[in-house]
Design a protein around this motif. Structure first.
Motif, PDB file in Angstrom:
ATOM      1  N   THR A   2     -11.131  -6.068  -7.045  1.00 17.14           N
ATOM      2  CA  THR A   2     -10.091  -6.019  -5.830  1.00 17.14           C
ATOM      3  C   THR A   2      -9.567  -5.177  -4.912  1.00 17.14           C
ATOM      4  N   TRP A   3      -9.009  -5.614  -4.364  1.00 15.81           N
ATOM      5  CA  TRP A   3      -8.271  -3.733  -3.551  1.00 15.81           C
ATOM      6  C   TRP A   3      -6.679  -4.170  -4.686  1.00 15.81           C
ATOM      7  N   GLU A   4      -6.514  -2.547  -4.915  1.00 13.42           N
ATOM      8  CA  GLU A   4      -5.089  -2.701  -5.591  1.00 13.42           C
ATOM      9  C   GLU A   4      -4.540  -1.838  -3.802  1.00 13.42           C
ATOM     10  N   SER A   5      -3.618  -2.423  -4.213  1.00 17.10           N
ATOM     11  CA  SER A   5      -2.175  -1.687  -3.275  1.00 17.10           C
ATOM     12  C   SER A   5      -1.853  -0.542  -3.576  1.00 17.10           C
ATOM     13  N   ILE A   6      -1.969   0.818  -2.650  1.00 16.46           N
ATOM     14  CA  ILE A   6      -1.249   2.138  -3.011  1.00 16.46           C
ATOM     15  C   ILE A   6      -0.212   2.437  -2.545  1.00 16.46           C
ATOM     16  N   ILE A   7       0.121   1.790  -1.252  1.00  9.70           N
ATOM     17  CA  ILE A   7       1.296   2.370  -0.183  1.00  9.70           C
ATOM     18  C   ILE A   7       1.737   0.946   0.773  1.00  9.70           C
ATOM     19  N   ASP A   8       2.379   0.286   0.233  1.00  5.90           N
ATOM     20  CA  ASP A   8       3.136  -1.292   0.081  1.00  5.90           C
ATOM     21  C   ASP A   8       2.648  -2.363   1.051  1.00  5.90           C
ATOM     22  N   GLY A   9       0.759  -2.537   0.894  1.00 13.33           N
ATOM     23  CA  GLY A   9      -0.040  -3.554   1.037  1.00 13.33           C
ATOM     24  C   GLY A   9      -1.025  -2.572   2.919  1.00 13.33           C
ATOM     25  N   GLU A  10      -0.492  -1.582   2.579  1.00 15.85           N
ATOM     26  CA  GLU A  10      -0.799  -0.802   4.016  1.00 15.85           C
ATOM     27  C   GLU A  10      -1.762   0.122   4.277  1.00 15.85           C
ATOM     28  N   LEU A  11      -1.628   1.334   3.154  1.00 16.47           N
ATOM     29  CA  LEU A  11      -3.125   1.896   2.144  1.00 16.47           C
ATOM     30  C   LEU A  11      -3.500   0.466   0.897  1.00 16.47           C
ATOM     31  N   LEU A  12      -5.136   0.009   1.003  1.00 15.63           N
ATOM     32  CA  LEU A  12      -5.336  -0.366  -0.350  1.00 15.63           C
ATOM     33  C   LEU A  12      -6.862   0.412  -0.759  1.00 15.63           C
ATOM     34  N   ARG A  13      -7.211   0.252  -1.997  1.00 19.33           N
ATOM     35  CA  ARG A  13      -8.272   0.814  -2.560  1.00 19.33           C
ATOM     36  C   ARG A  13      -8.729   0.375  -3.678  1.00 19.33           C
ATOM     37  N   LEU A  14     -10.448   0.468  -3.365  1.00 20.40           N
ATOM     38  CA  LEU A  14     -10.855  -0.183  -4.802  1.00 20.40           C
ATOM     39  C   LEU A  14     -11.882   0.113  -5.111  1.00 20.40           C
ATOM     40  N   HIS A  24     -17.844   5.887 -11.123  1.00 19.46           N
ATOM     41  CA  HIS A  24     -16.985   4.500 -10.172  1.00 19.46           C
ATOM     42  C   HIS A  24     -16.655   5.975  -9.194  1.00 19.46           C
ATOM     43  N   VAL A  25     -16.891   4.896  -7.687  1.00 18.15           N
ATOM     44  CA  VAL A  25     -16.366   5.788  -6.237  1.00 18.15           C
ATOM     45  C   VAL A  25     -15.223   5.068  -5.993  1.00 18.15           C
ATOM     46  N   HIS A  26     -13.968   5.169  -5.266  1.00 19.40           N
ATOM     47  CA  HIS A  26     -12.772   4.771  -4.566  1.00 19.40           C
ATOM     48  C   HIS A  26     -13.588   4.962  -3.295  1.00 19.40           C
ATOM     49  N   ALA A  27     -13.081   2.793  -2.517  1.00 21.02           N
ATOM     50  CA  ALA A  27     -12.919   3.147  -0.870  1.00 21.02           C
ATOM     51  C   ALA A  27     -11.496   2.956  -0.834  1.00 21.02           C
ATOM     52  N   TYR A  28     -11.600   2.878   0.559  1.00 16.82           N
ATOM     53  CA  TYR A  28      -9.729   3.163   1.114  1.00 16.82           C
ATOM     54  C   TYR A  28      -9.874   1.642   2.728  1.00 16.82           C
ATOM     55  N   ALA A  29      -9.069   0.978   2.517  1.00 11.82           N
ATOM     56  CA  ALA A  29      -8.616   0.160   4.108  1.00 11.82           C
ATOM     57  C   ALA A  29      -7.471   1.006   4.229  1.00 11.82           C
ATOM     58  N   ALA A  30      -7.180   1.221   5.235  1.00  9.23           N
ATOM     59  CA  ALA A  30      -5.756   2.223   5.634  1.00  9.23           C
ATOM     60  C   ALA A  30      -5.479   0.650   7.219  1.00  9.23           C
ATOM     61  N   ARG A  31      -4.340   0.729   7.007  1.00  8.44           N
ATOM     62  CA  ARG A  31      -4.452  -0.620   7.811  1.00  8.44           C
ATOM     63  C   ARG A  31      -3.934   0.688   9.491  1.00  8.44           C
ATOM     64  N   ASP A  32      -4.214   0.223  10.803  1.00  2.00           N
ATOM     65  CA  ASP A  32      -5.110   0.743  11.779  1.00  2.00           C
ATOM     66  C   ASP A  32      -3.906  -0.063  12.546  1.00  2.00           C
TER      67      ASP A  32
END
Length: 158
Positions: A2-14, A24-32
């Motif tokens: 599951t994604w972990e919220s790093i910054i208010d649901g706008e930056l996520l870490r997996l 492990h390695v991290h992937a990130y999702a950033a809201r555009d």
């Protein structure tokens, strides 16, 4: 996973598990700015990651607009082709890094280049053989994106 919220649901870490000597390695999702997601780094390209990424993508509240690969290490670029297909998104990486990835991971010449480089650097023959075998195993979990979109500093992506 599951994604972990790093910054208010706008930056996520997996956190993606690995078996490459690091765990492990991290992937990130950033809201555009359009509300879509930009994925940064991909993990490896082995079959186990297909299900991980399907679940991770399904849990996002918007589509993926683009994928960015930060560098050619197998735990960052290895799953780029898989993720690109699953997310139906283009992969962005620098032209120099894409060339480095092809040099290191594509074609039979890559397997020939590494031992010569290691020998030139003074590595003992038994360690060169072990490194070459390790490279062969790593290549089996790398699926390079093709074609990728070249990016440079300052480019807007997504």
């Amino acid at each position: 996973m599951t994604w972990e919220s790093i910054i208010d649901g706008e930056l996520l870490r997996l956190r993606l598990p690995l078996s490459l000597g690091i765990d492990h390695v991290h992937a990130y999702a950033a809201r555009d700015d359009r509300g879509s997601w930009l994925i940064v780094d991909c993990g490896t390209g082995n079959e186990a990651f297909v299900d991980v990424w399907r679940g991770a993508l399904d849990s996002l509240d918007a589509p993926v607009s683009a994928i960015v690969v930060t560098h050619a290490h197998p735990d960052h670029i290895g799953g780029a082709a898989v993720l690109s297909r699953l997310a139906d998104a283009q992969v962005f990486q620098s032209e120099a890094d894409a060339a480095m990835a092809r040099l290191a991971w594509e074609g039979p010449a890559a397997l020939i280049r590494l031992p010569g480089r290691l020998i030139a650097l003074g590595m003992p023959a038994d360690r060169v053989r072990a490194a070459s075998e390790h490279q062969k195993r790593i290549r089996s979990i790398i699926q390079l994106p093709a074609p990728s979109v070249s990016s440079t500093l300052g480019d807007e992506i997504g």
